[in-house]
Structures are given as structure tokens and as C-alpha cells.
Design an enzyme around this catalytic site. Structure first.
Site, PDB file in Angstrom:
ATOM      1  N   LYS A   1       3.758   5.621   5.608  1.00  0.00           N
ATOM      2  CA  LYS A   1       3.051   4.353   5.432  1.00  0.00           C
ATOM      3  C   LYS A   1       2.729   3.718   6.780  1.00  0.00           C
ATOM      4  O   LYS A   1       2.371   2.540   6.854  1.00  0.00           O
ATOM      5  CB  LYS A   1       3.886   3.413   4.568  1.00  0.00           C
TER       6      LYS A   1
ATOM      7  N   ASN B   1       5.596   2.615  -5.579  1.00  0.00           N
ATOM      8  CA  ASN B   1       5.966   2.240  -6.932  1.00  0.00           C
ATOM      9  C   ASN B   1       5.018   2.689  -8.040  1.00  0.00           C
ATOM     10  O   ASN B   1       5.447   3.165  -9.075  1.00  0.00           O
ATOM     11  CB  ASN B   1       6.157   0.731  -6.987  1.00  0.00           C
TER      12      ASN B   1
ATOM     13  N   GLN C   1       4.191  -2.486   6.040  1.00  0.00           N
ATOM     14  CA  GLN C   1       5.205  -3.144   5.217  1.00  0.00           C
ATOM     15  C   GLN C   1       4.553  -3.867   4.045  1.00  0.00           C
ATOM     16  O   GLN C   1       3.594  -3.383   3.478  1.00  0.00           O
ATOM     17  CB  GLN C   1       6.061  -4.063   6.067  1.00  0.00           C
TER      18      GLN C   1
ATOM     19  N   ARG D   1      12.921  -2.026  -8.543  1.00  0.00           N
ATOM     20  CA  ARG D   1      11.465  -2.122  -8.667  1.00  0.00           C
ATOM     21  C   ARG D   1      11.059  -1.782 -10.096  1.00  0.00           C
ATOM     22  O   ARG D   1      11.735  -1.040 -10.793  1.00  0.00           O
ATOM     23  CB  ARG D   1      10.753  -1.143  -7.706  1.00  0.00           C
TER      24      ARG D   1
ATOM     25  N   PRO E   1       0.834  -1.212   0.000  1.00  0.00           N
ATOM     26  CA  PRO E   1       0.000   0.000   0.000  1.00  0.00           C
ATOM     27  C   PRO E   1       0.864   1.255   0.000  1.00  0.00           C
ATOM     28  O   PRO E   1       1.921   1.278   0.621  1.00  0.00           O
ATOM     29  CB  PRO E   1      -0.797  -0.108   1.295  1.00  0.00           C
ATOM     30  N   GLU E   2       0.425   2.280  -0.716  1.00  0.00           N
ATOM     31  CA  GLU E   2       1.153   3.549  -0.750  1.00  0.00           C
ATOM     32  C   GLU E   2       0.352   4.598   0.019  1.00  0.00           C
ATOM     33  O   GLU E   2      -0.737   4.308   0.509  1.00  0.00           O
ATOM     34  CB  GLU E   2       1.410   3.941  -2.215  1.00  0.00           C
TER      35      GLU E   2
END
Ligand SMILES: [Zn+2]
Length: 272
Positions: A53, A169, A69, A262, A2-3
């Protein structure tokens, strides 16, 4: 993973469920904190907030800190419905008179005293949180033009939570595309108008992802694609996960690269 926009949406749901309410039932199934339920049981939750986060639930004497995480997942359910089952391991449960809030699978959970929050190693290093309404384009510009960021590449910087917090990402690919910048560009290499556009686009894309559940594409284009029969997943982004398909602006094929270990998708024509 999750962002920021996803963490803030989870935080909004947990706030509705718990903030200003007494919690009647608390479970903490996480060995380092075993037996600490009494710190919250029967108490009123004062505040729920997202920091980068991480999520913070403020009780009267302690603050529960949980960083999701890769695997952590929050579930918020109304008590009027049967609780959905999960195969994940339950770590935390808070029950108010209206809701049940559960955290599954997370492994970075702590109890902090209020004065320890700003000193926490993760929180103390966070850059401005772009999702917050109080973070404006000028705040972003002021922070990212510091000397320590000048020679670093945007592709790596955008995943650094000390640069801007809450960006991960999918937002990285989308911001770089909309700012027309390649990931190997450094802050020092940006012309004044490129820098300003980068700051404006960062705010715009992150805000949109927060308001529209992870959709970064403009609403008009998203709706048009859905009406053409594309799935939600295929209609969400400008470039991310669209490698091999054509750019909406120039029809060039989107390329998939690997930057800072990534996935990063980009248009080799629109981005310079
Ligand atoms: Zn293009």
C-alpha cells in the site's frame, strides 16, 4: 482505506505523469522533510512503483516513500486543466511538463536511498503482491503454505501484508466468499482442492478489482444489475456491504460479522 488495486491504479496514473520526465516544480510540505525539494527539482523521475500500500517515486539520488494509511490521497491532473481544489492538507507536489501530481493528508512519508528500500520495515515484510502480473497462482500457493501461516485463520491472515500484500477489507470478504470458505478456517484445515481454489480466486478477484476499478463482481452480473437500475456501489461486490440482502448463488441472507476488528460479510450457506 485504499487497497492494492487502488494503489496500483494511482501508481499507473503517477507513472504516466512523471516517469521519464523532468520535474520543474516540487513542494514538500511535511516538516521532517522540509527543504529537501532540491533532491528532485530539475531532475528526471526514473521510476514510479507501488509496493503493497506504499508508493515509491524514484529520483536520481533519493526515493520518495509514501504510505497512504487511512487518509492519504493522491491526485493526478493534466496541466491543461484548472487544478481541482481540496480542503485536505497538501503534503507533496510534483509538476512535470504535462501533469501535476499531489499527495494530500498522508503522514507516513520518507526519503530513502535506493539501497534502503528493501530494508524498510514495511517493505521488507511484504508478502507477494497479487496485483503484479509476475505473481502467479503457484507463487501465491508456495508462499502461503509456509509453516508460519498453517495455524492461522484466513480472516486475520488476509489483512496481514506479510501473507499477501495489497489485500484489504473489501477484497477479504470477496475472496473468502468466492473460495467458499469461512474466515475461521486455518490454512492447515484446507483440503488440497480448497487451497488451490483459494489461490486461484485470490488472483482472479484482485486482478478484476484492479482492471475494473474496484468491481469484484463478474462483469456480466455487474452490467445486469446496473441495467436493473442499481447504483454502482450496490452492484460492485458479491457480499461486501450486502448484509441483509440475498446471496446471488443460494438466496440465503448475507451476514455481517466482525473479524480482526473489521467488517466482514459472508454467506453462511455457500461458505464452509
Ligand atoms: Zn450463498
Amino acid at each position: 482505506m485504499p487497497e492494492g488495486p487502488e494503489i496500483h491504479r494511482a501508481s499507473d496514473r503517477i507513472r504516466t505523469a512523471l516517469e521519464g520526465k523532468k520535474v520543474f516544480n516540487v513542494k514538500i510540505d511535511f516538516q521532517p522533510l522540509a527543504g529537501m525539494e532540491y533532491l528532485f527539482e530539475g531532475e528526471v523521475i526514473e521510476k514510479v512503483e507501488a509496493r503493497g500500500k506504499a508508493l515509491l517515486i524514484h529520483g536520481p539520488t533519493r526515493v520518495l516513500y509514501a504510505h497512504s494509511q487511512l487518509y492519504g490521497r493522491w491526485m493526478v491532473n493534466s496541466k491543461s486543466r484548472t487544478l481541482p481544489k481540496s480542503n485536505r492538507s497538501l503534503r507533496i507536489l510534483f509538476e512535470s511538463d504535462t501533469h501535476v501530481v499531489r499527495l494530500f493528508s498522508a503522514t507516513d512519508i520518507l526519503l530513502l536511498e535506493h539501497h534502503e528500500i528493501e530494508l524498510h520495515p514495511y517493505i521488507s515484510k511484504l508478502g507477494p503482491d497479487v496485483v503484479l502480473p509476475s505473481t502467479g497462482v503457484m507463487d501465491i500457493q508456495h508462499h502461503i503454505t509456509q509453516q508460519r501461516f498453517q495455524r492461522r485463520r484466513l480472516g486475520g491472515l488476509l489483512l496481514d501484508q506479510g501473507f499477501l500484500s495489497g489485500i484489504g477489507n473489501y477484497l477479504r470478504s470477496e475472496i473468502l466468499y468466492k473460495a467458499n470458505l469461512l474466515p475461521q478456517r486455518t490454512i492447515a484445515s484446507l483440503k488440497q482442492e480448497e487451497l488451490l481454489r483459494f489461490c486461484e480466486v485470490t488472483k482472479e478477484i484482485v486482478q478484476r478489482a484492479y482492471e475494473h476499478k474496484g468491481i469484484t463482481l463478474s462483469q456480466e452480473r455487474y452490467t445486469a444489475l446496473r441495467n436493473q437500475g442499481l447504483t454502482h456501489g450496490a452492484s460492485r461486490h458479491y457480499v461486501f456491504t450486502r448484509a441483509g440482502r440475498t446471496c446471488y448463488e443460494c438466496q440465503t441472507l448475507i451476514e455481517r460479522h466482525n473479524v480482526s476488528s473489521r467488517r466482514l460479510d459472508l454467506c453462511p450457506f455457500c461458505q464452509v
